[in-house]
Write an enzyme that holds these catalytic residues in place. Structure first.
Site, PDB file in Angstrom:
ATOM      1  N   ASN A  28       8.139  -5.409  -0.710  1.00  0.00           N
ATOM      2  CA  ASN A  28       7.999  -4.226   0.130  1.00  0.00           C
ATOM      3  C   ASN A  28       6.522  -4.165   0.502  1.00  0.00           C
ATOM      4  OD1 ASN A  28       7.804  -1.811   1.434  1.00  0.00           O
ATOM      5  ND2 ASN A  28       8.984  -0.642  -0.079  1.00  0.00           N
TER       6      ASN A  28
ATOM      7  N   ARG B 208       5.132  11.136  -2.329  1.00  0.00           N
ATOM      8  CA  ARG B 208       4.857  10.752  -0.947  1.00  0.00           C
ATOM      9  C   ARG B 208       6.087  11.011  -0.077  1.00  0.00           C
ATOM     10  NH1 ARG B 208       4.741   4.500   1.206  1.00  0.00           N
ATOM     11  NH2 ARG B 208       4.004   4.994   3.297  1.00  0.00           N
TER      12      ARG B 208
ATOM     13  N   ASP C  89       1.629 -15.573   7.267  1.00  0.00           N
ATOM     14  CA  ASP C  89       1.151 -16.939   7.054  1.00  0.00           C
ATOM     15  C   ASP C  89       1.272 -17.353   5.588  1.00  0.00           C
ATOM     16  OD1 ASP C  89       0.548 -17.201   9.727  1.00  0.00           O
ATOM     17  OD2 ASP C  89      -1.622 -16.999   9.487  1.00  0.00           O
TER      18      ASP C  89
ATOM     19  N   ARG D 235       7.033   1.095  13.599  1.00  0.00           N
ATOM     20  CA  ARG D 235       7.647   0.494  12.402  1.00  0.00           C
ATOM     21  C   ARG D 235       8.764  -0.499  12.749  1.00  0.00           C
ATOM     22  NH1 ARG D 235       5.424   3.741   8.300  1.00  0.00           N
ATOM     23  NH2 ARG D 235       5.082   5.856   9.040  1.00  0.00           N
TER      24      ARG D 235
ATOM     25  N   TYR E  49      11.222   8.996   1.398  1.00  0.00           N
ATOM     26  CA  TYR E  49      11.246   7.974   0.337  1.00  0.00           C
ATOM     27  C   TYR E  49      11.927   8.431  -0.952  1.00  0.00           C
ATOM     28  CZ  TYR E  49       7.868   5.760   3.449  1.00  0.00           C
ATOM     29  OH  TYR E  49       7.253   5.200   4.550  1.00  0.00           O
TER      30      TYR E  49
ATOM     31  N   PRO F 237       0.794  -1.228   0.000  1.00  0.00           N
ATOM     32  CA  PRO F 237       0.000   0.000   0.000  1.00  0.00           C
ATOM     33  C   PRO F 237       0.827   1.278   0.000  1.00  0.00           C
ATOM     34  CG  PRO F 237      -0.102  -1.102   2.130  1.00  0.00           C
ATOM     35  CD  PRO F 237       0.539  -2.064   1.178  1.00  0.00           C
ATOM     36  N   ASN F 238       0.323   2.222  -0.757  1.00  0.00           N
ATOM     37  CA  ASN F 238       0.850   3.589  -0.841  1.00  0.00           C
ATOM     38  C   ASN F 238       2.148   3.713  -1.628  1.00  0.00           C
ATOM     39  OD1 ASN F 238      -1.271   4.806   0.760  1.00  0.00           O
ATOM     40  ND2 ASN F 238      -0.384   3.707   2.494  1.00  0.00           N
TER      41      ASN F 238
ATOM     42  N   HIS G  53      12.656  -2.581   2.512  1.00  0.00           N
ATOM     43  CA  HIS G  53      12.106  -1.259   2.833  1.00  0.00           C
ATOM     44  C   HIS G  53      13.032  -0.190   2.270  1.00  0.00           C
ATOM     45  CE1 HIS G  53       9.199  -3.170   5.374  1.00  0.00           C
ATOM     46  NE2 HIS G  53      10.185  -3.900   5.873  1.00  0.00           N
ATOM     47  N   ILE G  54      12.427   0.825   1.708  1.00  0.00           N
ATOM     48  CA  ILE G  54      13.197   1.945   1.167  1.00  0.00           C
ATOM     49  C   ILE G  54      13.870   2.705   2.302  1.00  0.00           C
ATOM     50  CG2 ILE G  54      12.986   4.157  -0.065  1.00  0.00           C
ATOM     51  CD1 ILE G  54      10.506   2.820  -1.513  1.00  0.00           C
ATOM     52  N   SER G  55      13.108   2.957   3.346  1.00  0.00           N
ATOM     53  CA  SER G  55      13.629   3.705   4.504  1.00  0.00           C
ATOM     54  C   SER G  55      14.179   2.730   5.542  1.00  0.00           C
ATOM     55  CB  SER G  55      12.504   4.542   5.120  1.00  0.00           C
ATOM     56  OG  SER G  55      11.486   3.697   5.637  1.00  0.00           O
TER      57      SER G  55
ATOM     58  N   GLU H 131      12.551  -9.410   2.298  1.00  0.00           N
ATOM     59  CA  GLU H 131      11.784  -8.252   2.790  1.00  0.00           C
ATOM     60  C   GLU H 131      12.593  -6.989   2.519  1.00  0.00           C
ATOM     61  OE1 GLU H 131      10.976  -8.402   6.986  1.00  0.00           O
ATOM     62  OE2 GLU H 131      10.309  -6.311   7.056  1.00  0.00           O
TER      63      GLU H 131
ATOM     64  N   HIS I 177       3.875  -4.189   9.270  1.00  0.00           N
ATOM     65  CA  HIS I 177       3.756  -4.020  10.723  1.00  0.00           C
ATOM     66  C   HIS I 177       2.426  -4.529  11.268  1.00  0.00           C
ATOM     67  CE1 HIS I 177       7.121  -1.540   9.628  1.00  0.00           C
ATOM     68  NE2 HIS I 177       6.356  -0.699   8.959  1.00  0.00           N
TER      69      HIS I 177
ATOM     70  N   ARG J 124      12.959   4.892  12.600  1.00  0.00           N
ATOM     71  CA  ARG J 124      11.727   5.692  12.508  1.00  0.00           C
ATOM     72  C   ARG J 124      10.827   5.435  13.728  1.00  0.00           C
ATOM     73  NH1 ARG J 124       9.193   5.070   6.745  1.00  0.00           N
ATOM     74  NH2 ARG J 124       7.989   6.844   7.563  1.00  0.00           N
TER      75      ARG J 124
ATOM     76  N   ALA K 277       2.998  -0.622   4.906  1.00  0.00           N
ATOM     77  CA  ALA K 277       2.496  -0.658   6.282  1.00  0.00           C
ATOM     78  C   ALA K 277       2.001  -2.037   6.701  1.00  0.00           C
ATOM     79  CB  ALA K 277       1.383   0.374   6.445  1.00  0.00           C
TER      80      ALA K 277
HETATM   81  C1  DQA Z   1       8.201   1.154   3.886  1.00  0.00           C
HETATM   82  C2  DQA Z   1       8.249   1.420   5.388  1.00  0.00           C
HETATM   83  C3  DQA Z   1       6.891   1.182   6.024  1.00  0.00           C
HETATM   84  O1  DQA Z   1       6.950   1.437   7.425  1.00  0.00           O
HETATM   85  C4  DQA Z   1       5.863   2.131   5.404  1.00  0.00           C
HETATM   86  O2  DQA Z   1       4.585   1.866   5.943  1.00  0.00           O
HETATM   87  C5  DQA Z   1       5.848   2.049   3.930  1.00  0.00           C
HETATM   88  C6  DQA Z   1       7.118   1.965   3.199  1.00  0.00           C
HETATM   89  C7  DQA Z   1       9.548   1.507   3.197  1.00  0.00           C
HETATM   90  O3  DQA Z   1       9.717   1.118   2.052  1.00  0.00           O
HETATM   91  O4  DQA Z   1      10.395   2.182   3.796  1.00  0.00           O
HETATM   92  O5  DQA Z   1       4.801   2.148   3.296  1.00  0.00           O
HETATM   93  O6  DQA Z   1       7.964  -0.234   3.673  1.00  0.00           O
END
Ligand code: DQA
Length: 148
Positions: free
Chosen positions: A79, A18, A92, A116, A23, A10-11, A105-107, A103, A85, A112, A82
């Site tokens: 990725n 964003r 599962d 997270r 990011y 998502p997002n 994550h960009i950040s 797994e 978390h 943070r 959210a």
């Molecule tokens: C994220 C980090 C997550 O906490 C956040 O909800 C995201 C992006 C990242 O790529 O840093 O949507 O997965």
């Protein structure tokens, strides 16, 4: 040629506009182009997707499990945004399919907010990476190529 499946939750469709201080300013299309180049240099076909829906991500993981069992998929780079978390369902699905998953994550989620810091994905993942910006996607493709 095996496929690398890169899933975005998502997002992540909002990348570019964003929270650019967190990011960066690259769009998801830019990330796809970067992944195309990384996959080409590691001999993978790329399948790159994004969804804002948890169930769709679960179904894509099931598909990934079937493709990996058939010898067609090298693994998944996820990725989960959210859902990282919150989602026992994604945890599962990874465990239930046995799919090889990185797994991503960009950040640096650990630098943070405390909410997270916990990931439901990490205990089911083969490897975890965070904080390299969008370049992390290319690094994850290289990592997937190096996995046995
Ligand atoms: C994220 C980090 C997550 O906490 C956040 O909800 C995201 C992006 C990242 O790529 O840093 O949507 O997965």
């Amino acid at each position: 040629m095996k496929t690398a499946l890169i899933l975005n939750g998502p997002n992540l469709n909002l990348l570019g506009t964003r929270e650019p201080t967190v990011y960066g300013t690259h769009t998801l299309d830019d990330v796809k182009a970067l992944c195309d180049a990384a996959c080409a240099s590691h001999g993978f076909a790329l399948d790159f997707r994004q969804s804002n829906h948890e169930g769709e991500l679960v179904e894509w993981l099931h598909e990934a499990g079937r493709l990996q069992a058939a010898g067609q998929l090298a693994g998944v780079i996820l990725n989960a945004g959210a859902y990282t978390h919150t989602s026992v369902a994604l945890h599962d699905a990874i465990k239930g399919t046995g799919v090889t998953l990185i797994e991503l994550h960009i950040s640096n989620v650990h630098a943070r907010e405390p909410f997270r810091h916990h990931s439901f994905i990490s205990p089911a993942a083969k490897a975890v990476m965070a904080g390299f910006g969008v370049q992390g996607y290319a690094l994850a493709v290289a990592g997937l190529a190096g996995l046995k």
